[in-house]
Design an enzyme around this catalytic site. Sequence first.
Site, PDB file in Angstrom:
ATOM      1  CG  HIS A  85      -1.695  -1.238   1.441  1.00  0.00           C
ATOM      2  ND1 HIS A  85      -2.922  -1.512   0.906  1.00  0.00           N
ATOM      3  CD2 HIS A  85      -1.331  -2.363   2.141  1.00  0.00           C
ATOM      4  CE1 HIS A  85      -3.319  -2.728   1.270  1.00  0.00           C
ATOM      5  NE2 HIS A  85      -2.351  -3.270   2.011  1.00  0.00           N
TER       6      HIS A  85
ATOM      7  CB  SER B   6      12.706  22.936 -15.358  1.00  0.00           C
ATOM      8  OG  SER B   6      11.917  24.105 -15.458  1.00  0.00           O
TER       9      SER B   6
ATOM     10  CE  LYS C 167      11.451  19.723 -11.008  1.00  0.00           C
ATOM     11  NZ  LYS C 167      10.200  19.973 -11.755  1.00  0.00           N
TER      12      LYS C 167
ATOM     13  CD  GLU D 203       8.464  12.486 -15.359  1.00  0.00           C
ATOM     14  OE1 GLU D 203       7.480  13.117 -14.962  1.00  0.00           O
ATOM     15  OE2 GLU D 203       9.550  13.022 -15.653  1.00  0.00           O
TER      16      GLU D 203
END
Length: 462
Positions: free
Chosen positions: A160, A281, A287, A294
């Site tokens: 979980h 970024s 970043k 992804e």
Amino acid sequence: MTNEPTKLWGGRFSRNTDAMMDDFHSSIRFDSRMYRQDILGSIAHAGMLGKTGIIPAEDAILIGKTLREILSDIEEGKVAFTVSAEDIHMNVETILIDRIGDVGKRLHTGRSRNDQVALDIRLYLRDEITRLDRLLHELIRVLLETAEANLNTIMPGYTHLQRAQPITLAHHLMAYVQMFGRDRERLADCRKRLNVMPLGSGALAGTTYPLDRMMVAQELDFDAITENSLDGVSDRDFVLELAADLSIEMVHLSRFSEEIILWSSAEFAFIELDDAYSTGSSIMPQKKNPDAAELVRGKSGRVFGDLMGLLTVMKGLPLAYNKDMQEDKEAIFDAVDTVCGCLPIFSRMVATMRVKPKTMRKAAAGGFTNATDIADYLVKKGMPFRESHEVIGHMVAHCIGAGCAIEELSLDELKTFSPLIEEDVYGAISLETCVEGRLLPGGPARGAVEAAIRSAQAKLAQ
Ligand code: ARG
């Protein structure tokens, strides 16, 4: 200018197709990539036609020789395909006839484009399965190497997404080795059903020529020939199966990507991805984004879409060949290309990531991941498990209030929960003991993981 039909099948037509129609139904744009398989299939077919005396032997030899020349000309970029010749099959045949005239016109004896395309797609996907398997092999190799380097790297295992019990990074990575190992098995299994030779099915009802189907099958390295001519031209199960296998593989890559994305966040900080496989970024100077992971996670959606598209194309088709089936190619090519694009990047990303054992250990030490082991400690001292679960539940609640870990309580404090608790409890609940105690086959203890690594290495070496 006349409008005389110019197609290979133009005999019964009195006018040419509209240019818009040519553009619409032509598949050369995407099936040209099967040129090699198409030519090798034709060489085998022509050779058999010559050997069986269906066409003159010298014609078969000239056809074979010219097809080989066409193949190398295509490979050297000397050949332009045309939309008006529709697909790769008729493009190659048209070029052949341009080069050797009437002899070339004998190639298509006893064959239909319907069994020809069924052959080509099988040959093409068979090669792609080999490529996919090599890429999976490399990913598993990288995972095994990373696992071996992290046999003692303790981290929390989760259920979980809540910290559950301590494991090692090696054990976690070995779960993916199992998953990717099954993906390899699925590909090998798909190959068995794919590796059946359909030529001789004709358009749908076989042919009256005494073709030697086995000779063609052997020449092209097939294990068997198809046993029903209708099925031979209309079966695309192997395409669906490969798309399904690739979808499952993308599920695995996507789950792994999700973990890598989580682990590389400041909140987890379990790993840092190499700069070479991260991006920045355009506005936020600080970043460093896990784009590779992804994108792999995102591209899983494409592959599932390809599978859904293929299932939908096939589901309502009456036997045998229908032009709808031309739509199989872009979808399965896209699925294969996507997976082949994801695998090498993923392997490199994992091979170059920096593991942070301290943060992993710290996370494992928080969150009461040893609670099960303290409950088991009491069981070993004679308490029934359901009761010890309750006792340790109270202990955890107390520690949450006090803001400490269980092992930070004094022996006296521990004894207030159960008089069975003695000094040896501290040794029994250290992270190392928790991991090392789980030495059943398949468990996270070092010996069990080493055995799993050896078994996976043996499979890889086969
Ligand atoms: N380009 C076609 C395909 O990919 C080849 C088979 C065409 N056969 C036919 N009778 N139209 O499916």
